[in-house]
Design a protein around this motif. Structure first.
Motif, PDB file in Angstrom:
ATOM      1  N   ALA A 127      -2.536   3.465  -4.247  1.00  0.00           N
ATOM      2  CA  ALA A 127      -2.750   2.079  -4.692  1.00  0.00           C
ATOM      3  C   ALA A 127      -1.448   1.293  -4.815  1.00  0.00           C
ATOM      4  O   ALA A 127      -1.432   0.077  -4.590  1.00  0.00           O
ATOM      5  CB  ALA A 127      -3.494   2.068  -6.030  1.00  0.00           C
ATOM      6  N   THR A 128      -0.361   1.957  -5.157  1.00  0.00           N
ATOM      7  CA  THR A 128       0.919   1.246  -5.337  1.00  0.00           C
ATOM      8  C   THR A 128       1.705   1.108  -4.041  1.00  0.00           C
ATOM      9  O   THR A 128       2.785   0.504  -4.031  1.00  0.00           O
ATOM     10  CB  THR A 128       1.785   1.996  -6.369  1.00  0.00           C
ATOM     11  OG1 THR A 128       2.037   3.326  -5.883  1.00  0.00           O
ATOM     12  CG2 THR A 128       1.073   2.074  -7.719  1.00  0.00           C
ATOM     13  N   GLN A 129       1.163   1.664  -2.946  1.00  0.00           N
ATOM     14  CA  GLN A 129       1.953   1.727  -1.709  1.00  0.00           C
ATOM     15  C   GLN A 129       1.453   0.798  -0.609  1.00  0.00           C
ATOM     16  O   GLN A 129       1.960   0.829   0.506  1.00  0.00           O
ATOM     17  CB  GLN A 129       1.945   3.171  -1.192  1.00  0.00           C
ATOM     18  CG  GLN A 129       2.519   4.160  -2.205  1.00  0.00           C
ATOM     19  CD  GLN A 129       2.385   5.598  -1.742  1.00  0.00           C
ATOM     20  OE1 GLN A 129       2.769   5.930  -0.614  1.00  0.00           O
ATOM     21  NE2 GLN A 129       1.856   6.450  -2.592  1.00  0.00           N
ATOM     22  N   ILE A 130       0.444  -0.016  -0.899  1.00  0.00           N
ATOM     23  CA  ILE A 130      -0.028  -0.980   0.087  1.00  0.00           C
ATOM     24  C   ILE A 130      -0.246  -2.320  -0.601  1.00  0.00           C
ATOM     25  O   ILE A 130      -0.833  -2.382  -1.680  1.00  0.00           O
ATOM     26  CB  ILE A 130      -1.314  -0.484   0.786  1.00  0.00           C
ATOM     27  CG1 ILE A 130      -1.669  -1.406   1.952  1.00  0.00           C
ATOM     28  CG2 ILE A 130      -2.468  -0.349  -0.182  1.00  0.00           C
ATOM     29  CD1 ILE A 130      -2.639  -0.787   2.931  1.00  0.00           C
ATOM     30  N   GLU A 145      -7.815   7.318   5.103  1.00  0.00           N
ATOM     31  CA  GLU A 145      -8.907   6.835   5.958  1.00  0.00           C
ATOM     32  C   GLU A 145      -9.735   5.764   5.235  1.00  0.00           C
ATOM     33  O   GLU A 145     -10.198   4.805   5.853  1.00  0.00           O
ATOM     34  CB  GLU A 145      -9.802   8.017   6.348  1.00  0.00           C
ATOM     35  CG  GLU A 145     -10.985   7.622   7.209  1.00  0.00           C
ATOM     36  CD  GLU A 145     -11.973   8.766   7.390  1.00  0.00           C
ATOM     37  OE1 GLU A 145     -13.074   8.513   7.900  1.00  0.00           O
ATOM     38  OE2 GLU A 145     -11.635   9.912   7.004  1.00  0.00           O
ATOM     39  N   ASP A 146      -9.929   5.910   3.930  1.00  0.00           N
ATOM     40  CA  ASP A 146     -10.691   4.920   3.166  1.00  0.00           C
ATOM     41  C   ASP A 146      -9.971   3.578   3.133  1.00  0.00           C
ATOM     42  O   ASP A 146     -10.608   2.521   3.193  1.00  0.00           O
ATOM     43  CB  ASP A 146     -10.918   5.425   1.734  1.00  0.00           C
ATOM     44  CG  ASP A 146     -11.686   6.734   1.696  1.00  0.00           C
ATOM     45  OD1 ASP A 146     -12.577   6.898   2.549  1.00  0.00           O
ATOM     46  OD2 ASP A 146     -11.389   7.584   0.849  1.00  0.00           O
ATOM     47  N   LYS A 161       1.470  -1.672   9.675  1.00  0.00           N
ATOM     48  CA  LYS A 161       2.789  -1.124   9.370  1.00  0.00           C
ATOM     49  C   LYS A 161       2.761  -0.322   8.067  1.00  0.00           C
ATOM     50  O   LYS A 161       3.315   0.779   7.981  1.00  0.00           O
ATOM     51  CB  LYS A 161       3.815  -2.254   9.279  1.00  0.00           C
ATOM     52  CG  LYS A 161       5.247  -1.771   9.075  1.00  0.00           C
ATOM     53  CD  LYS A 161       6.214  -2.948   9.076  1.00  0.00           C
ATOM     54  CE  LYS A 161       7.657  -2.455   8.859  1.00  0.00           C
ATOM     55  NZ  LYS A 161       8.612  -3.590   8.839  1.00  0.00           N
ATOM     56  N   GLN A 162       2.095  -0.875   7.056  1.00  0.00           N
ATOM     57  CA  GLN A 162       2.008  -0.176   5.774  1.00  0.00           C
ATOM     58  C   GLN A 162       1.206   1.121   5.901  1.00  0.00           C
ATOM     59  O   GLN A 162       1.570   2.151   5.309  1.00  0.00           O
ATOM     60  CB  GLN A 162       1.354  -1.077   4.728  1.00  0.00           C
ATOM     61  CG  GLN A 162       2.203  -2.281   4.348  1.00  0.00           C
ATOM     62  CD  GLN A 162       1.549  -3.131   3.277  1.00  0.00           C
ATOM     63  OE1 GLN A 162       1.462  -2.727   2.126  1.00  0.00           O
ATOM     64  NE2 GLN A 162       1.080  -4.312   3.662  1.00  0.00           N
ATOM     65  N   LEU A 163       0.124   1.086   6.686  1.00  0.00           N
ATOM     66  CA  LEU A 163      -0.690   2.287   6.869  1.00  0.00           C
ATOM     67  C   LEU A 163       0.077   3.370   7.618  1.00  0.00           C
ATOM     68  O   LEU A 163      -0.043   4.568   7.303  1.00  0.00           O
ATOM     69  CB  LEU A 163      -1.979   1.930   7.618  1.00  0.00           C
ATOM     70  CG  LEU A 163      -3.008   1.121   6.816  1.00  0.00           C
ATOM     71  CD1 LEU A 163      -4.103   0.581   7.731  1.00  0.00           C
ATOM     72  CD2 LEU A 163      -3.608   1.966   5.705  1.00  0.00           C
ATOM     73  N   GLU A 164       0.868   2.971   8.606  1.00  0.00           N
ATOM     74  CA  GLU A 164       1.679   3.941   9.334  1.00  0.00           C
ATOM     75  C   GLU A 164       2.684   4.611   8.400  1.00  0.00           C
ATOM     76  O   GLU A 164       2.945   5.811   8.494  1.00  0.00           O
ATOM     77  CB  GLU A 164       2.404   3.256  10.497  1.00  0.00           C
ATOM     78  CG  GLU A 164       1.498   2.871  11.661  1.00  0.00           C
ATOM     79  CD  GLU A 164       0.813   4.066  12.274  1.00  0.00           C
ATOM     80  OE1 GLU A 164       1.464   5.139  12.372  1.00  0.00           O
ATOM     81  OE2 GLU A 164      -0.373   3.945  12.638  1.00  0.00           O
ATOM     82  N   GLU A 165       3.277   3.819   7.506  1.00  0.00           N
ATOM     83  CA  GLU A 165       4.225   4.372   6.530  1.00  0.00           C
ATOM     84  C   GLU A 165       3.540   5.393   5.625  1.00  0.00           C
ATOM     85  O   GLU A 165       4.116   6.438   5.299  1.00  0.00           O
ATOM     86  CB  GLU A 165       4.827   3.244   5.693  1.00  0.00           C
ATOM     87  CG  GLU A 165       5.796   2.351   6.447  1.00  0.00           C
ATOM     88  CD  GLU A 165       7.038   3.103   6.898  1.00  0.00           C
ATOM     89  OE1 GLU A 165       7.502   3.996   6.149  1.00  0.00           O
ATOM     90  OE2 GLU A 165       7.542   2.824   8.002  1.00  0.00           O
TER      91      GLU A 165
END
Length: 807
Positions: A650-653, A696-697, A798-802
Motif C-alpha cells: 500500500a505504501t509503494q504505489i 496481481e491484485d 513503472k511503479q508496478l515494475e518496481e
C-alpha cells in the motif's frame, strides 16, 4: 466459553465489586504505578478502563490480569480468562483465585434452595413466556423475517423467535420480570442509570419535579433470532441466539460475534428424541438441524439432534443418545470442512466403542453445510443424499455419494474452461473462485448474464456492489446521457446479487431515509435508478449514510398516554449503492464519495448492443442460459465471506499528483484492491485472520479503475468528454452549427444544446454570431486527454515494475 461471550456477560462493575474497589466519579487510583491522585478512569457503560497518567488501558479480562499482577500474583492471560469465566458462572472467588469455603448458615441454605427452585419450574415458566414474546416479535420485525427467508427457514413449521431488545419494556416491565431476566442472563447489570421524565406536577420525596433516576440494563444477544433448548420433559431450559447482523454493526466488544447462549447452557435442540428412535441424525449447528427439521419426509423417518459445534457433542446429548434402546444408526450431517470431517471421525470411533452394533454413517453434502445446501437446492436433494449416505467404517465402497443429484443440475454440469458457464452446481462455484484467471472468467460470465460490452465498467460495478457485506461498503454513480443505458446496467448488476439483499428505488423523498428501522439498511444493496429525481435533503441524508453509516434525527412522538416527547431516531446504514444520473457535475459532493463510471456511448458499443438486441429478437439468445448464469453468479456471491485485508504494497504505489480529491480517491483505490483480494479469497494467503494482497491484485485494480481515475482527473464528465472528442475529431479548427454537431454526434436537440452550453461555459468552445441568425461554434481549447491517459498508464506501469523487482 468464547472470549467475546465472556466480555458480553461480565461487566466491569462486577469485577470492581469482586475486588472491593469503589470508584468515585468513575475514577480510581491506578494500581499500576504510585498514584497519589486518582488517575484511572473506569467506563462502566462501555466496560473499559484507562489510566491518564501511565496510559494503561483495557477491558474486563485485562483489568483482572493487571490488578492481580499489581498485588504480587503472577497471572497469565489464560489464567485471567479462566478467572473471568468463573466470575461469569457466578462463582465467588477470593483475590488469589480460589473458591471460598461454603458458609452453611440458614440464610445461605435458603438462598441456595430458592435458586434451585428458580432454575426448575419457575425458570422454565419464565423462559416459556419469554419465548412466546420472542415468537410474536419475529412477525413484527422485517429484518428478522428477511434473515430467516434468506436462510430458507420456515417459521410456520419451526419454533423461531426474535430478540428485538424490547421484552422488558412497556406494560410487560415489572420487578419480577427484571429479576428473572437477570437470573437467566437475558439482562446484564452494567451499573447503568437513566433519567425517566414523569408527568408535569409529580415530584419525588426531595421535591425534584418531573424526573427520576432509574436503573438501566444491557440486553444480552440483542438483534438475534432465538431457538429454544429443551430438557427431557420438553420444557424450555435455555436459548440459542444467532445474530442477524454480521459483522456486528455495534462495534466494540461484540464486533464479529454471531453465536450466543444463555449462561449455564443446558438442554437439547430441537428436544430429546423419542424413545423408539431407530435412526438419529446429528448436525453440527442448530440452524442446520432446523433446516432438516422442516422437511416432512425427514421428520417422519428420522430423529434429529443438533450439536453445539464440532466440539459440542456434550454429556447431555451423549446421555440422551445412550438412553435410546432401539437405536440402530447414527447419521452425521456435519460441515464439509476439515474441522467437520475430523469431528465425524472422532465421534464415530467413540460411538463404535460404546456399541459395536451401531451403524455409523455420514452424508456428503454438495455445499459446505446443510443450510447452504437448502438455500441452493430443492428439499428433494436431501432424500437422495440420505439414501446415498456413506458408512464411515467401510474400508472399500464401490458406491460413492453423488454431490449433485437433481437431474436439471446434472445436465448443466460442464468442464471448467476459460470461457462458457463453467457449470452451475454449488461445488462448481467454489471451483470457479479458485481459477487462475478469475476476473477474466467472471467478466465473461457477466456477459453471459446479459450485460453486453462495458467490460471494465461492469466488472468495477460488480466489485462495488459485492462490498455490501464489508464494514466499509463502496458506492458507484453511473453517468451518461439520456437513453444511453445507465439505468439498465445498474439494474442488471443488481440482478446478479442475492435478491433478498437488494432494495430498488426510483424516488427517495426528503425524510424517507430517516424513517427506516435502525438496522433495516444494514447489509443491503441500494439501487437508485435516477439520482436526478432526489431533492437536496434526500441527497444530504444519502451522503451522511455513505460517509458515516448513520443518520441521527431528533423527532417528536406520542407515548402510550398520548403525551408528546422527544426521541433520538437512529438509522444505521452499512450498504453498497449504485445510482444513475445525466448531470454528474450537480452531485460533486456525492461523487467525491463514490466511484464514477461513464457509460460508453461510442459507435462500437452501440453496434454491440444493437447486435445483441437483434439476436435476442430473432430467438438466437437463449434466455434460460442467461438466467442460469445469473443464478450461478448469485451462488458465487453467497460463497464469499467477509475478511479484513492487508495490502503490504500500500505504501509503494501512488496516484498521480494532478488527480482531484486525491485523498478520497486514494482510499477508493485501496478499497478496490481490497475487493479484488476478497474475490480471490480462495487463492490468497490468510495471515493472522487477514487476507494478504498480491501484486496481481494491484495490477487488476489499475486496469479496472483506470477509466474512473481518468474521470477524476478530467474536468469534463464522461458523456461530455465523449461528446467533445467527437466534435474535435470532426471539426478540428473549423466552425460549425448546432445542426452540424447534431449530425456528427447523433444527439437530439435538447441534450445537444445542453452539452454545447456546458462546453461554452467551460471555455472549450467559443460561441460566434448572434441568436437571431443562429450561433456558430469553434473549438477554442483542444486539450490532449490521450496524452494524459498515456502518461498515467506509464506512471502506474513503472511503479508496478518496481514492485515486481523488489519482490
Amino acid at each position: 466459553m468464547e472470549i467475546s461471550a465472556i466480555k458480553e456477560r461480565l461487566s466491569l462493575s462486577e469485577v470492581l465489586k469482586h475486588y472491593n474497589l469503589q470508584p468515585k466519579n468513575n475514577m480510581l487510583r491506578c494500581f499500576m504505578h504510585d498514584d497519589k491522585t486518582a488517575s484511572l478512569q473506569v467506563n462502566l457503560e462501555k466496560n473499559f478502563y484507562k489510566c491518564h497518567a501511565c496510559g494503561k488501558t483495557g477491558d474486563v479480562i485485562q483489568f483482572i490480569e493487571d490488578y492481580e499482577t499489581s498485588t504480587g500474583s503472577v497471572l497469565s492471560k489464560h489464567e485471567a480468562i479462566k478467572k473471568a469465566t468463573l466470575l461469569v458462572d457466578g462463582s465467588r472467588l477470593s483475590v488469589d483465585g480460589k473458591k471460598p469455603t461454603t458458609n452453611n448458615n440458614t440464610r445461605g441454605t435458603a438462598e441456595n434452595l430458592g435458586r434451585t427452585n428458580f432454575l426448575g419450574e419457575r425458570s422454565a415458566l419464565f423462559l416459556e413466556n419469554t419465548f412466546s414474546y420472542f415468537r410474536k416479535a419475529l412477525y413484527c420485525s422485517n429484518p428478522a423475517k428477511q434473515y430467516i427467508e434468506k436462510r430458507n427457514l420456515d417459521n410456520s413449521i419451526l419454533e423461531i423467535g426474535y430478540n428485538s431488545g424490547q421484552f422488558h419494556h412497556g406494560e410487560r416491565k415489572s420487578e419480577e420480570l427484571i429479576r428473572n431476566a437477570l437470573e437467566v442472563g437475558l439482562l446484564l447489570d452494567k451499573g447503568l442509570t437513566y433519567t425517566n421524565y414523569r408527568k408535569t406536577g409529580e415530584t419525588d420525596k426531595g421535591g425534584s419535579p418531573n424526573e427520576e433516576r432509574q436503573k438501566g440494563y444491557s440486553i444480552f444477544a440483542n438483534k438475534c433470532i432465538v431457538f429454544p433448548l429443551k430438557n427431557k420433559e420438553n420444557e424450555i431450559v435455555s436459548f440459542y441466539f444467532r445474530s442477524i447482523l454480521y459483522p456486528s454493526p455495534l462495534g466494540g466488544r461484540n464486533d464479529g460475534a454471531k453465536h450466543f447462549y444463555l449462561k449455564n447452557r443446558r438442554g437439547i435442540y430441537p428436544g430429546y428424541p423419542k424413545s423408539d428412535t431407530k435412526k438419529l441424525i446429528l448436525t453440527e449447528a442448530i440452524i442446520d438441524c432446523a433446516s432438516l427439521l422442516q422437511i416432512k419426509e425427514i421428520r417422519d423417518n428420522y430423529s434429529l439432534i443438533s450439536c453445539f459445534g464440532t466440539n459440542g457433542l456434550n454429556e447431555e446429548i451423549l446421555t440422551a443418545i445412550k438412553d435410546l434402546p432401539e437405536l440402530e444408526e447414527i447419521i452425521f450431517c456435519f460441515d464439509q470442512d476439515k474441522a467437520g470431517k475430523t469431528a465425524v471421525e472422532k465421534y464415530s470411533k467413540e460411538f463404535k466403542i460404546y456399541n459395536p452394533k451401531f451403524k455409523i454413517s455420514t452424508v456428503e453434502l454438495p455445499n459446505n453445510d446443510v443450510n447452504e445446501t437448502l438455500q441452493l437446492h430443492s428439499e428433494e436433494i436431501f432424500a437422495e443424499l440420505l439414501n446415498n449416505r456413506k458408512d464411515v467404517f467401510l474400508s472399500t465402497e464401490e458406491k460413492k455419494v453423488e454431490k449433485i443429484t437433481v437431474t436439471e443440475e446434472k445436465n448443466l454440469r460442464k468442464s471448467v474452461q476459460s470461457v462458457g458457464l463453467f457449470g452451475y452446481a454449488q461445488s462448481d462455484s467454489i471451483d470457479f473462485l479458485q481459477q487462475k484467471d478469475l476476473l477474466q472468467n467472471l467478466n465473461q460470465l457477466i456477459e453471459k448474464a446479459g450485460i453486453i460490452g462495458e467490460e471494465n465498467s461492469r466488472l468495477l460495478l460488480f466489485l462495488i456492489t459485492i462490498s455490501y457485506f464489508n464494514k466499509s461498503p463502496l458506492h458507484g454513480i453511473v453517468q451518461g446521457s439520456s437513453g444511453s443505458g445507465k439505468t439498465h446496467i445498474i439494474s442488471r448488476i443488481a440482478d446478479l446479487m442475492p435478491q433478498e439483499d437488494v432494495l430498488r428505488f426510483t424516488r427517495i423523498t426528503e425524510s424517507s431515509l430517516y424513517n427506516w428501522g435502525e438496522f433495516d439498511l444494514f447489509g443491503k444493496i441500494i439501487i437508485i435508478e435516477d439520482l436526478d429525481g432526489l431533492k437536496e435533503d434526500a441527497l444530504y441524508a444519502l451522503r451522511e449514510l455513505i460517509s458515516n453509516q448513520i443518520l441521527s434525527s431528533l423527532t417528536s412522538i406520542k407515548d402510550k398516554k398520548g403525551n408528546n416527547k422527544s426521541t433520538n431516531k437512529i438509522v444505521k446504514g452499512q450498504f453498497s449503492s449504485l445510482s444513475a444520473t445525466t448531470k454528474g457535475e450537480l452531485y460533486e459532493d456525492n461523487m467525491n464519495r463514490s466511484f464514477i463510471i461513464a457509460i460508453n456511448e461510442s459507435e462500437e458499443q452501440t453496434e454491440k448492443i444493437i447486435s445483441y438486441q437483434n439476436r435476442r429478437n430473432a430467438g438466437e439468445v437463449d434466455k434460460s442460459e442467461e438466467q442460469k448464469a445469473i443464478n450461478f453468479i448469485q451462488k458465487i456471491v453467497r460463497n464469499l465471506k467477509h475478511y479484513e485485508v492487508i495490502n503490504p504494497f500500500a505504501t509503494q504505489i501512488q496516484l498521480p499528483n494532478n488527480v482531484k480529491n486525491k485523498r478520497r480517491l486514494n482510499e477508493m483505490f485501496q478499497s478496490i484492491i481490497k475487493q479484488i483480494t476478497l474475490i480471490h479469497q480462495f487463492q490468497r494467503e490468510v495471515k493472522n485472520g487477514f487476507l494478504v494482497t498480491e501484486i496481481e491484485d494491484i495490477e487488476n485494480a489499475v486496469e479496472i479503475l483506470f477509466e474512473s481515475i481518468i474521470l477524476k482527473i478530467d474536468e469534463l464528465d464522461g458523456s461530455l468528454r465523449q461528446f467533445f472528442e467527437k466534435l474535435k475529431k470532426a471539426f478540428k479548427e473549423e466552425s460549425f452549427t448546432r445542426f452540424d454537431a447534431m449530425e456528427v454526434t447523433g444527439f437530439k436537440k435538447t441534450q445537444l444544446q445542453f452539452y454545447l452550453n456546458d462546453l461554452v461555459r467551460l471555455e472549450y468552445l467559443k460561441q460566434i454570431g448572434f441568436a437571431n441568425k443562429g450561433f456558430k461554434y469553434k473549438i477554442s481549447y483542444s486539450d490532449n486527454i490521450q496524452k494524459v491517459r498515456k502518461d498515467l498508464k506509464e506512471a502506474f506501469n513503472k511503479q508496478l515494475e518496481e514492485l515486481k523487482k523488489k519482490k
